[in-house]
Write a protein that holds these residues in place. Sequence first.
Motif, mmCIF file in Angstrom:
data_model
loop_
_atom_site.group_PDB
_atom_site.id
_atom_site.type_symbol
_atom_site.label_atom_id
_atom_site.label_comp_id
_atom_site.label_asym_id
_atom_site.label_seq_id
_atom_site.Cartn_x
_atom_site.Cartn_y
_atom_site.Cartn_z
ATOM 1 N N UNK A 82 -7.348 12.398 -14.765
ATOM 2 C CA UNK A 82 -6.492 11.381 -13.922
ATOM 3 C C UNK A 82 -7.741 10.883 -12.914
ATOM 4 N N UNK A 84 -7.331 9.361 -10.028
ATOM 5 C CA UNK A 84 -6.932 10.035 -8.560
ATOM 6 C C UNK A 84 -7.911 9.693 -7.295
ATOM 7 N N UNK A 85 -7.388 8.591 -6.886
ATOM 8 C CA UNK A 85 -8.376 7.803 -5.863
ATOM 9 C C UNK A 85 -7.213 7.715 -4.557
ATOM 10 N N UNK A 86 -7.736 7.380 -3.487
ATOM 11 C CA UNK A 86 -7.143 7.329 -2.269
ATOM 12 C C UNK A 86 -6.637 5.863 -2.102
ATOM 13 N N UNK A 88 -5.521 3.831 -0.066
ATOM 14 C CA UNK A 88 -5.221 3.226 1.348
ATOM 15 C C UNK A 88 -6.702 3.120 1.693
ATOM 16 N N UNK A 89 -7.663 3.684 0.931
ATOM 17 C CA UNK A 89 -9.342 3.625 1.432
ATOM 18 C C UNK A 89 -9.766 2.817 0.602
ATOM 19 N N UNK A 93 -15.319 3.471 1.027
ATOM 20 C CA UNK A 93 -15.070 4.597 1.766
ATOM 21 C C UNK A 93 -14.562 5.880 1.217
ATOM 22 N N UNK A 97 -16.791 9.380 1.688
ATOM 23 C CA UNK A 97 -16.018 10.478 1.906
ATOM 24 C C UNK A 97 -16.621 11.675 0.973
ATOM 25 N N UNK A 98 -16.671 11.300 -0.171
ATOM 26 C CA UNK A 98 -17.112 12.767 -1.306
ATOM 27 C C UNK A 98 -18.623 12.861 -0.981
ATOM 28 N N UNK A 129 -9.467 -2.129 -1.226
ATOM 29 C CA UNK A 129 -8.847 -0.768 -1.263
ATOM 30 C C UNK A 129 -8.698 -0.362 -2.754
ATOM 31 N N UNK A 145 -18.011 8.313 -7.140
ATOM 32 C CA UNK A 145 -17.376 9.671 -6.297
ATOM 33 C C UNK A 145 -18.176 10.834 -6.890
ATOM 34 N N UNK B 6 -3.427 5.411 7.737
ATOM 35 C CA UNK B 6 -2.860 3.820 7.168
ATOM 36 C C UNK B 6 -1.710 4.259 6.276
ATOM 37 N N UNK B 203 -1.339 12.546 -6.172
ATOM 38 C CA UNK B 203 -2.282 11.290 -6.239
ATOM 39 C C UNK B 203 -3.423 11.773 -7.087
ATOM 40 N N UNK B 204 -3.511 13.247 -7.451
ATOM 41 C CA UNK B 204 -4.545 13.622 -8.541
ATOM 42 C C UNK B 204 -5.990 13.647 -7.737
ATOM 43 N N UNK B 205 -6.073 13.657 -6.341
ATOM 44 C CA UNK B 205 -7.249 13.902 -5.709
ATOM 45 C C UNK B 205 -7.659 15.307 -5.463
#
Lengths: 239, 383
Positions: A82, A84-86, A88-89, A93, A97-98, A129, A145, B6, B203-205
Amino acid sequence: MISIQNVSKWFGKFKAVDNINIEVEKGEIFGLLGLNGAGKTTTQRMVSTVFQPSEGNITVNGFNSKSDSSKVRRNIGFLPTEVGLYDRLTAREVIKYFGILNDIDESKIDDKIDEVLEKLSLVEYANRRCGKLSRGNKQKVAIARAIIHEPPVFIFDEPTSGLDVISSRAVLDFVKQCKDDGRTILYSSHSMYETEEICDKIAVIHDGKILMTDSIEHIRKEHGSLEKAFITAVKGERS
Amino acid sequence: MKDILRDRRTLFATVIIPILLIPLMTFGIPLLFSSTEQQIVEQTQYIAIINYESSEEFTKLIDGSRSLRVVVIDKPIDEAIRNGTVAAGVEIPRDFDNRILNEQNVNITIYYDASSRTSNVAYSKIMQFLSMYSKNTVDERLVNREIDPQILSPIQVYASDVATKDEVSGYLLSLILPPLLSIIVATGGMNAAIDLTVGEKERHTLEALLVTSTSRRDLITGKFLAVFSTTLVSIAFIMLSLSGSVGYLSTLSVQQMQIFLTLQTSIIVFVILSLMAIMIASLGMAIASFAKSFKEANNYLTPMLFLIVILSFGSYGLSIEDIGLIPFLVPILNVTLIIQEVLVNNLNILHLALTVTSTLVISIILISIASWIFHKESLLFRA
């Protein structure tokens, strides 16, 4: 580089991985080939220390996954199935972060991000984003990442899953480039064609067991194609 | 941290709710309640007097008062009250005047609807009137006998409130605010906790995070600090909003609603709420780490919010002067009580020490549980 010895994994009463042995040499792309639910992801999660093996031992670059888990993690870049990212970033970013979580010196991190973005043709999307990116570009950000800290070992879990042809090709080319750069790669897929194209060695995994381990070259000689070898192995197990 | 800042849901809970809800609660609702109550009291209520013809004088006296008006009804009294024709009714005996004149007892029945605010007000006004009428009648009889009516009141009671204006206003504030503050802090903290734990699963993060060089203990600590910081932002907005509301309120000359909030009390309330934020962040993290999805986390956290509300309102039944030490060991309730003490300018250091200790101990236990869940793959990746 990666050594999996007599490893089993239980989830309650269910044995997801059954006494497997795999050796991946430095600079090699090793494919884990199997149907959905065969045990590929569980094996990769154990190598990347997300799960601990119920039995057996795993070492990565000489570090034991149980006793030296943090050192193992420093030596790997893991791309889960998956994305799986953020959302909203921005792409930059997320990668930053990673990078910080992987102990990259903050003074060098921006240069490293620029390098990775360039390598993955993501420069124009860097400040967008993640929620606004295409599936293919999200996958590229997920790869960036995973590799931002330049580990010697990459673990890719079905990296082309759900991607279109163009994006899949870009990912496969990137994996090959990683091998050329001297990385060791544990690559899982259920696609015969891409496995045959990029892997040096493969293991066919089915119902948690390794049915066959061999080099692609030898498999071609013996069976004509990877697909034939895979079907023969799985059918043999079922009968 | 940037990610949750956010998040509209988190922003709503941490910024918008305090900005809107605090002014609404601290001054909107009391003002509305006060003005509605005032309106009813100032209005003239219509009442009926059964057998009014037996005492024209009594009827005229009631009718002559500005707050009650006597009307004639053509239906049973209970029906007239229920359908709103009159607010209440008074039944006097047919020989009312004779009995008063002959200095005999008179039985009077008041009919009213206890479920109606207007009827209750009418009942109070009738009781007040009858009490005054009764006293005047007694006085008249005593004077006729040349006895000073003061003989019936050997003790005159004068109440003198020793509380300062600040203490009184602080007490009023302490009744309204602590539960409200607890709920807002809890809501803000819980949302951030859900987003940073079970949100990572959805979110699978989470998996990508777990394979970084950062240890799981550091990851959970970082998440805890992010939730705590978000809650601190929420508290800062609460205090700003509160200061604004109170400042505006102080410009209104509404009697009994003067509220007083100094910089010193604001700082103490901020610190106490921050303590509670630590506990809420730990609780949210522990529960949300265990949950498989947002939905499941909400199922667990909603009863927790109810519990927080109950504990917050638990202070209503307690008097801070003589409640002993046990309530200061009960989470949330102790914070509410300390805020009450601060607002009535009666902070007890032992109570504060107990509250700080118990809140921190509970927080440490909860954050340890969250950390344990993060290390336990069977719980973190529950199928």
